[in-house]
Design an enzyme around this catalytic site. Structure first.
Site, PDB file in Angstrom:
ATOM      1  N   TRP A 186      -2.466   3.969   6.332  1.00  0.00           N
ATOM      2  CA  TRP A 186      -2.871   3.344   7.594  1.00  0.00           C
ATOM      3  C   TRP A 186      -2.559   4.262   8.760  1.00  0.00           C
ATOM      4  O   TRP A 186      -3.399   4.456   9.657  1.00  0.00           O
ATOM      5  CB  TRP A 186      -2.146   2.011   7.764  1.00  0.00           C
TER       6      TRP A 186
ATOM      7  N   LEU B  67       0.556  -2.288 -10.967  1.00  0.00           N
ATOM      8  CA  LEU B  67       1.827  -2.895 -10.573  1.00  0.00           C
ATOM      9  C   LEU B  67       2.893  -1.866 -10.219  1.00  0.00           C
ATOM     10  O   LEU B  67       3.884  -2.201  -9.566  1.00  0.00           O
ATOM     11  CB  LEU B  67       2.348  -3.800 -11.694  1.00  0.00           C
TER      12      LEU B  67
ATOM     13  N   ASN C  93       1.126   1.749   4.041  1.00  0.00           N
ATOM     14  CA  ASN C  93       1.663   2.072   5.365  1.00  0.00           C
ATOM     15  C   ASN C  93       1.317   3.502   5.786  1.00  0.00           C
ATOM     16  O   ASN C  93       0.882   3.748   6.918  1.00  0.00           O
ATOM     17  CB  ASN C  93       3.181   1.892   5.388  1.00  0.00           C
TER      18      ASN C  93
ATOM     19  N   ASN D 192      10.097   6.345  -5.209  1.00  0.00           N
ATOM     20  CA  ASN D 192      10.085   6.705  -3.790  1.00  0.00           C
ATOM     21  C   ASN D 192      11.326   7.491  -3.377  1.00  0.00           C
ATOM     22  O   ASN D 192      11.314   8.204  -2.368  1.00  0.00           O
ATOM     23  CB  ASN D 192       9.998   5.463  -2.911  1.00  0.00           C
TER      24      ASN D 192
ATOM     25  N   HIS E 111       5.256   2.832   8.502  1.00  0.00           N
ATOM     26  CA  HIS E 111       6.315   2.008   7.907  1.00  0.00           C
ATOM     27  C   HIS E 111       6.885   1.037   8.936  1.00  0.00           C
ATOM     28  O   HIS E 111       7.211  -0.108   8.611  1.00  0.00           O
ATOM     29  CB  HIS E 111       7.427   2.902   7.365  1.00  0.00           C
TER      30      HIS E 111
ATOM     31  N   ASP F 234       1.994  -1.978   0.353  1.00  0.00           N
ATOM     32  CA  ASP F 234       1.431  -0.647   0.126  1.00  0.00           C
ATOM     33  C   ASP F 234       0.400  -0.317   1.206  1.00  0.00           C
ATOM     34  O   ASP F 234      -0.288  -1.200   1.718  1.00  0.00           O
ATOM     35  CB  ASP F 234       0.770  -0.611  -1.260  1.00  0.00           C
TER      36      ASP F 234
END
Length: 259
Positions: free
Chosen positions: A42, A215, A39, A86, A55, A37
């Site tokens: 960032w 989770l 990506n 997703n 990614h 988690d």
């Protein structure tokens, strides 16, 4: 700035070695689950407009993680790459992400790799080309001697349990088992035998990056007795020292399993 960075890197290496020495003889998890988690965050944090670059950088980190798991003696690794949620992302973001995941599968299945790959998830929800790549990677690595690596793609914990129950019911219909007979004998082990991860140990340790402390449906059934480790580090910046910290936290816990 350059000198400061070099000093920081040198201190990190020293700290890594100290952590590694402290883990000698410590309890090691057989199965590690990783919720990859951060990506996109960032990428945005460093000013990138195209989150796909996040990614891609995250994908480059996966082989490093698996090598660290090999060093630690981990036997099974489950990587949460793409959830069923997703799949609702806009096509301009989802399609490049699927191509990146396909690239990960091809890389990890390369002839110089030792890992045995398995695709886990509702593959019927994925595009045919993605399913073909995942299926080929699983087939090509079936006989390899290294750790088992589960690629959770199109995965949802509730979906997995529903699929397991459907599979269980279908099996007993074929056997001619009546509903009252099934009700009489059904227990948790029967459902576990139909999960995507059947035949594997449940995860001992689950790591989630990016600071989120949930989770998100990852291995809902299998994590009943797992230990959890949450770190603020975004996945593309996850380092060996962060992995060793997770192992240290795991080794320090006394797993009582309700006793």
């Amino acid at each position: 700035m350059v000198v400061r960075a070099k000093v920081r890197d040198a201190l990190t290496v020293v700290y890594e070695r100290r952590l590694a020495r402290g883990l000698v003889g410590a309890d090691t998890p057989r199965h590690v689950g990783v919720i990859i988690d951060g990506n996109r965050r960032w990428a945005r944090a460093i000013g990138l407009e195209d989150v796909s670059e996040g990614h891609r950088r995250g994908a480059d980190k996966i082989a490093d993680l698996l090598s660290w798991c090999d060093e630690a003696g981990v036997e099974v690794v489950t990587l949460f790459l793409l959830s069923t949620d997703n799949l609702t992302r806009p096509a301009p973001e989802l399609t490049p992400l699927l191509r990146i995941i396909e690239g990960v599968a091809c890389d990890l299945a390369g002839p110089d790799r030792r890992w045995h790959l398995r695709a886990v998830g509702a593959l019927e929800l994925l595009p045919a080309e993605t399913v073909a790549v995942l299926t080929r990677a699983e087939r090509d690595t079936r006989e390899r001697p290294g750790a088992t690596v589960n690629l959770a793609v199109g995965y949802g914990g509730r979906r997995e349990i529903a699929d397991a129950v459907r599979s269980l019911l279908a099996e007993h219909v074929q056997r001619g088992t009546t509903l009252p007979e099934l009700i009489e004998v059904l227990d948790a082990d029967h459902i576990a035998e139909h999960l995507y991860t059947r035949g594997q140990p449940d995860p001992d340790l689950v790591i989630r990056t990016s600071g989120e402390q949930r989770l998100s449906g990852f291995l809902t059934w299998q994590t009943a007795h797992s230990e959890f480790y949450f770190t603020d580090v975004y996945w593309p910046e996850f380092r060996r020292v962060d992995f060793l910290r997770a192992l240290r936290a795991y080794a320090a816990r006394h797993r009582r399993f309700g006793s």
